[in-house]
Motif scaffolding. Structure first.
Motif, short mmCIF file in Angstrom:
data_model
loop_
_atom_site.label_atom_id
_atom_site.label_comp_id
_atom_site.label_asym_id
_atom_site.label_seq_id
_atom_site.Cartn_x
_atom_site.Cartn_y
_atom_site.Cartn_z
N ALA A 50 7.65 14.92 1.44
CA ALA A 50 6.57 13.93 1.38
C ALA A 50 6.00 13.81 -0.03
N ARG A 51 5.83 14.94 -0.69
CA ARG A 51 5.31 14.90 -2.06
C ARG A 51 6.27 14.18 -3.00
N GLU A 52 7.56 14.43 -2.85
CA GLU A 52 8.53 13.79 -3.73
C GLU A 52 8.60 12.28 -3.47
N ALA A 53 8.56 11.88 -2.19
CA ALA A 53 8.62 10.46 -1.87
C ALA A 53 7.39 9.72 -2.39
N LEU A 54 6.23 10.32 -2.20
CA LEU A 54 5.00 9.66 -2.66
C LEU A 54 4.86 9.74 -4.18
N ARG A 55 5.46 10.74 -4.80
CA ARG A 55 5.44 10.80 -6.26
C ARG A 55 6.24 9.65 -6.86
N LEU A 56 7.38 9.33 -6.24
CA LEU A 56 8.17 8.19 -6.70
C LEU A 56 7.38 6.89 -6.56
N ALA A 57 6.56 6.80 -5.51
CA ALA A 57 5.74 5.60 -5.34
C ALA A 57 4.64 5.54 -6.39
N CYS A 58 4.08 6.70 -6.75
CA CYS A 58 3.03 6.71 -7.77
C CYS A 58 3.54 6.25 -9.13
N GLY A 73 -11.01 1.73 -9.50
CA GLY A 73 -10.20 0.77 -8.77
C GLY A 73 -9.39 -0.11 -9.70
N ARG A 74 -8.31 -0.63 -9.20
CA ARG A 74 -7.43 -1.46 -9.99
C ARG A 74 -6.97 -2.66 -9.17
N ARG A 75 -6.32 -3.58 -9.84
CA ARG A 75 -5.69 -4.72 -9.18
C ARG A 75 -4.19 -4.48 -9.13
N LEU A 76 -3.65 -4.44 -7.93
CA LEU A 76 -2.23 -4.18 -7.72
C LEU A 76 -1.54 -5.46 -7.31
N SER A 77 -0.39 -5.72 -7.91
CA SER A 77 0.37 -6.93 -7.62
C SER A 77 1.32 -6.67 -6.46
N ALA A 78 1.82 -7.76 -5.88
CA ALA A 78 2.76 -7.65 -4.76
C ALA A 78 4.07 -6.99 -5.21
N LYS A 79 4.49 -7.24 -6.43
CA LYS A 79 5.72 -6.65 -6.93
C LYS A 79 5.59 -5.14 -7.07
N GLN A 80 4.44 -4.67 -7.53
CA GLN A 80 4.23 -3.24 -7.67
C GLN A 80 4.21 -2.55 -6.31
N LEU A 81 3.53 -3.16 -5.33
CA LEU A 81 3.49 -2.58 -4.00
C LEU A 81 4.87 -2.57 -3.34
N SER A 82 5.63 -3.63 -3.55
CA SER A 82 6.98 -3.69 -2.97
C SER A 82 7.88 -2.62 -3.58
N SER A 83 7.78 -2.43 -4.90
CA SER A 83 8.62 -1.41 -5.55
C SER A 83 8.26 -0.01 -5.06
N ALA A 84 6.95 0.25 -4.88
CA ALA A 84 6.53 1.56 -4.40
C ALA A 84 6.98 1.79 -2.96
N GLU A 85 6.90 0.75 -2.13
CA GLU A 85 7.33 0.90 -0.74
C GLU A 85 8.84 1.12 -0.65
N GLU A 86 9.61 0.44 -1.46
CA GLU A 86 11.06 0.64 -1.45
C GLU A 86 11.43 2.04 -1.91
N ALA A 87 10.69 2.58 -2.89
CA ALA A 87 10.97 3.93 -3.35
C ALA A 87 10.72 4.96 -2.25
N ILE A 88 9.66 4.76 -1.46
CA ILE A 88 9.37 5.69 -0.37
C ILE A 88 10.44 5.58 0.72
N LYS A 89 10.79 4.37 1.10
CA LYS A 89 11.79 4.19 2.15
C LYS A 89 13.15 4.75 1.75
N ARG A 90 13.49 4.62 0.49
CA ARG A 90 14.77 5.14 0.02
C ARG A 90 14.81 6.67 0.10
N LYS A 91 13.66 7.30 -0.13
CA LYS A 91 13.62 8.77 -0.11
C LYS A 91 13.62 9.32 1.31
#
Length: 210
Positions: free
Chosen positions: A163-171, A84-102
């Motif tokens: 789906a794989r490409e969108a989630l890969r960008l989020a990863c 497990g890790r600690r994820l910041s709000a900025k990291q989650l926002s960047s990952a969500e924007e990458a998925i929505k853009r794809k």
């Protein structure tokens, strides 16, 4: 003739009343969260009980719980594969924007975030002497356990390649190793993936939206 009035008296006459009964017509805006304005698109809690929190540790499901390790809303998703890790709000926002853009060209496609940054992180400056209280607020974060689902996409049929490409960008935006999962992926107990036979013999139904 009208009596002459000084400039100070005229300014006082034009100034709005400051009595206790005058606040009903002019409501006071709610205080900002931790001294900063919270926008609608910002990942931050609306209100908090305590301004500062202890650092804490990442939760580990030692009791055998598999809650939150399977998909509940979408058809594809990603979950944490390592510790497990600690994820910041900025990291989650960047990952969500990458998925929505794809997946933006796909009409009706949705993104679900299964975690939310609700913990304030305080940081003290470098080369600071010990003591003098806790550091100042820096950013919002959340602690996620191993095997926890972070993002899901669905709503409409989405091809696996997209789906794989969108989630890969989020990863790429998250500081941990993730794995791609689907509806048929068995749950994960920490770093152990339950076999399909054992999963079915336990009569455990994954949490899914109706």
């Amino acid at each position: 003739m009208f009596p002459l009035r000084s400039a100070r008296s005229l300014l006082a006459a034009c100034r709005p009343s400051t009595s206790l009964f005058a606040h009903a017509a002019h409501p006071v805006a709610p205080p900002a969260v931790l001294g900063s304005a919270r926008f609608r698109s910002q990942l931050a809690p609306k209100r908090t009980k305590y301004i500062k929190r202890q650092k804490g540790v990442v939760p580990i499901p030692i009791g055998g719980s598999i809650k939150g390790t399977t998909l509940a809303f979408g058809d594809w998703g990603i979950r944490i594969k390592e510790n497990g890790r600690r994820l910041s709000a900025k990291q989650l926002s960047s990952a969500e924007e990458a998925i929505k853009r794809k997946i933006k060209p796909i009409k009706g496609a949705k993104v679900w975030m299964r975690v939310f940054p609700h913990l304030p992180v305080c940081i003290k400056g470098n080369e600071t002497r010990m003591g003098k209280g806790k550091g100042a607020f820096e950013f919002w974060a959340t602690r996620v356990a191993p095997g926890r689902v972070i993002f899901e996409i669905g709503g409409v049929p989405i091809r696996e390649e997209i789906a794989r490409e969108a989630l890969r960008l989020a990863c790429d935006k998250l500081p941990t190793i993730m794995e791609f999962i689907s509806r048929d992926t068995p749950p994960r107990l920490g770093s152990l993936v339950l076999p399909r036979e054992q999963f079915e013999s336990m009569n455990i139904v994954p949490m899914r939206a109706p």
